[in-house]
Design an enzyme around this catalytic site. Sequence first.
Site, mmCIF file in Angstrom:
data_model
loop_
_atom_site.group_PDB
_atom_site.id
_atom_site.type_symbol
_atom_site.label_atom_id
_atom_site.label_comp_id
_atom_site.label_asym_id
_atom_site.label_seq_id
_atom_site.Cartn_x
_atom_site.Cartn_y
_atom_site.Cartn_z
ATOM 1 N N GLY A 182 36.271 41.108 41.575
ATOM 2 C CA GLY A 182 35.662 39.781 41.500
ATOM 3 C C GLY A 182 34.234 39.833 41.980
ATOM 4 O O GLY A 182 33.578 40.884 41.963
ATOM 5 N N SER A 183 33.754 38.691 42.432
ATOM 6 C CA SER A 183 32.342 38.586 42.825
ATOM 7 C C SER A 183 32.107 39.235 44.189
ATOM 8 O O SER A 183 33.025 39.363 45.013
ATOM 9 C CB SER A 183 31.949 37.112 42.882
ATOM 10 O OG SER A 183 32.740 36.465 43.845
ATOM 11 N N GLY A 210 34.398 39.051 47.489
ATOM 12 C CA GLY A 210 34.770 40.382 47.989
ATOM 13 C C GLY A 210 34.579 40.479 49.496
ATOM 14 O O GLY A 210 35.431 41.024 50.219
ATOM 15 N N GLU A 231 36.043 45.955 43.742
ATOM 16 C CA GLU A 231 35.354 46.192 42.462
ATOM 17 C C GLU A 231 34.575 44.920 42.163
ATOM 18 O O GLU A 231 35.146 43.921 41.736
ATOM 19 C CB GLU A 231 36.373 46.482 41.346
ATOM 20 C CG GLU A 231 37.265 47.689 41.602
ATOM 21 C CD GLU A 231 36.520 49.016 41.454
ATOM 22 O OE1 GLU A 231 35.332 49.016 41.073
ATOM 23 O OE2 GLU A 231 37.133 50.058 41.737
ATOM 24 N N CYS A 262 31.313 43.188 34.362
ATOM 25 C CA CYS A 262 30.669 43.628 35.611
ATOM 26 C C CYS A 262 29.639 44.715 35.334
ATOM 27 O O CYS A 262 28.588 44.762 35.941
ATOM 28 C CB CYS A 262 31.722 44.142 36.581
ATOM 29 S SG CYS A 262 32.780 45.387 35.834
ATOM 30 N N GLU A 265 22.978 38.801 39.305
ATOM 31 C CA GLU A 265 23.948 38.903 38.211
ATOM 32 C C GLU A 265 24.103 37.525 37.562
ATOM 33 O O GLU A 265 24.661 36.612 38.175
ATOM 34 C CB GLU A 265 25.307 39.368 38.777
ATOM 35 C CG GLU A 265 26.342 39.609 37.708
ATOM 36 C CD GLU A 265 27.717 39.954 38.283
ATOM 37 O OE1 GLU A 265 28.172 39.270 39.211
ATOM 38 O OE2 GLU A 265 28.332 40.921 37.791
#
Length: 485
Positions: A233-234, A238, A255, A289, A386
């Site tokens: 996730g983000s 995280g 991740e 991602c 991002e």
Amino acid sequence: MAIQPEIPQKQNFINGEWCDPIEGQYMDTYCPSSGKTLASLPASTGNDIDQAVEAARTAFERGAWPNLNPVQRGRLLAGLGKAIEDNINQLAELEARDTGKPLKQANADIVATARYFEFYGGAADKFGGETIPYLQDYQVQLVREPLGVTGHIISWNYPAQMFGRTLAPALAMGNCVVFKPAEDACLTPIALTGLAHDAGFPNGSINLVSGIGEEAGSALASHQDINFLSFTGSSEVGSTVQAQASKNHISCTLELGGKSPQIVFNDADLKMALPIIVNAIIQNAGQTCSAGSRILIQESIYDEVVGKLQSRFSKLVAGPYDQNHDLGPLISLQQKERVTNYLKGVNEDLILARGEIASSASSSGYYFPPTLIGPLDPDDKLAREEIFGPVLVCIKFKDEAEAINIANGTRYGLISGVWTRDGSRQIRLSRKLNCGQVFINCYGAGGGVELPFGGTKMSGHGREKGMEALKEFSQIKTVVQYYGE
Ligand code: NAD
């Protein structure tokens, strides 16, 4: 064994049974192509997570899964891979309706999902421990054991693939799993869980609980009886889940996000590079991602490269999932607002090209036109953050040293693309780029079941995919044996 492309069971799956959420709360999920409601799914709470963890714990301590021979576990995993392939059309339709991605991409995602189960099915009986040389008359074995109950929380962008990527290696090592899909994309994971049950996975080995992140996700990340957390996730969430898990001394793989550079030198084969570079940002409407979301172009070829990209971008079309345009809509209204806000106030002179939204697209869908922007300063917010949409940012560089500085100059370090014919430069860059994967004269956003994948810096830590994932989902026990007289 066959499933329907209809909405699968709208329940949690715990201890081999479909069940309603204990508190009886539900959440809606929408079709991004039309904005219409698709299904109402359990908005589970900590009580449901408790039940699922307990089922996984019991299955791990007393159930069949960890005690099967590795070859039997492998066969079940590979069998699930085959069942996924047999249901590819239904699963792809479900995935595309739920996430908005074009059907042809959803098809490729389901093939990759099957491949995860095939790969880790094959690996289950091939990954063992070691012995190490020690003192005279001692034998030391490093025995590789499962961790126990593993918690899995994923994002919405590749629900089917991530189900395979995170669960297959955990199961291959003999762990029992509790899986929480993202609120915006639960349908394929639910269908895959049903297929796993039909394929013969024992009760309690796979448990699925849907729900919102702050409630069900948080309950799983902070649960005292899991042994490991796999989070996708983000970067922001995280950090939160890592803090939650660390209170119980639970380790995790994170991740997370990325702002991956595509570095194009003036000796690059542009004919080969540019179609791949465009695909790496429009795949999944930029919601990948490892999307190549920054293109760093050597200044002597900047105008040529931008000219070619402009001509391609202006012809790109975003449209409904079932019409197989270049890209689909974004996942949600919230995501559309997020991407739109990033571009608000950007000087129109910097917008180099915009693609189109298909005339057939519903005005209630979450479409965003693919957009090319540049030249931007590497410190510009759009060049560092991002965006997670179909937006490619162009940046100029003078020489190799500057390219490396810019490439390494964000808080992320997920993957990089390098386009040059100079063999020494290829090696130098592969060593100096601070990220988890480097692609040279190719690019694999999200690809490669066999290829260890993961980030540095705020892109996370730990590696999934390939044989590396089996290390993450297992632990070494050191057994020291004296055999002297
Ligand atoms: P997100 O972080 O908002 O949500 C991810 C998951 O975490 C969801 O299941 C959500 O319900 C859950 N969650 C949210 N808040 C939580 C909390 N407080 N406690 C526990 N769980 C919580 O991310 P997203 O918007 O779903 O996904 C997009 C992000 O994921 C992007 O940053 C993207 O780069 C990243 N991503 C990374 C990879 C990778 O492999 N590196 C792959 C796909 C997506």
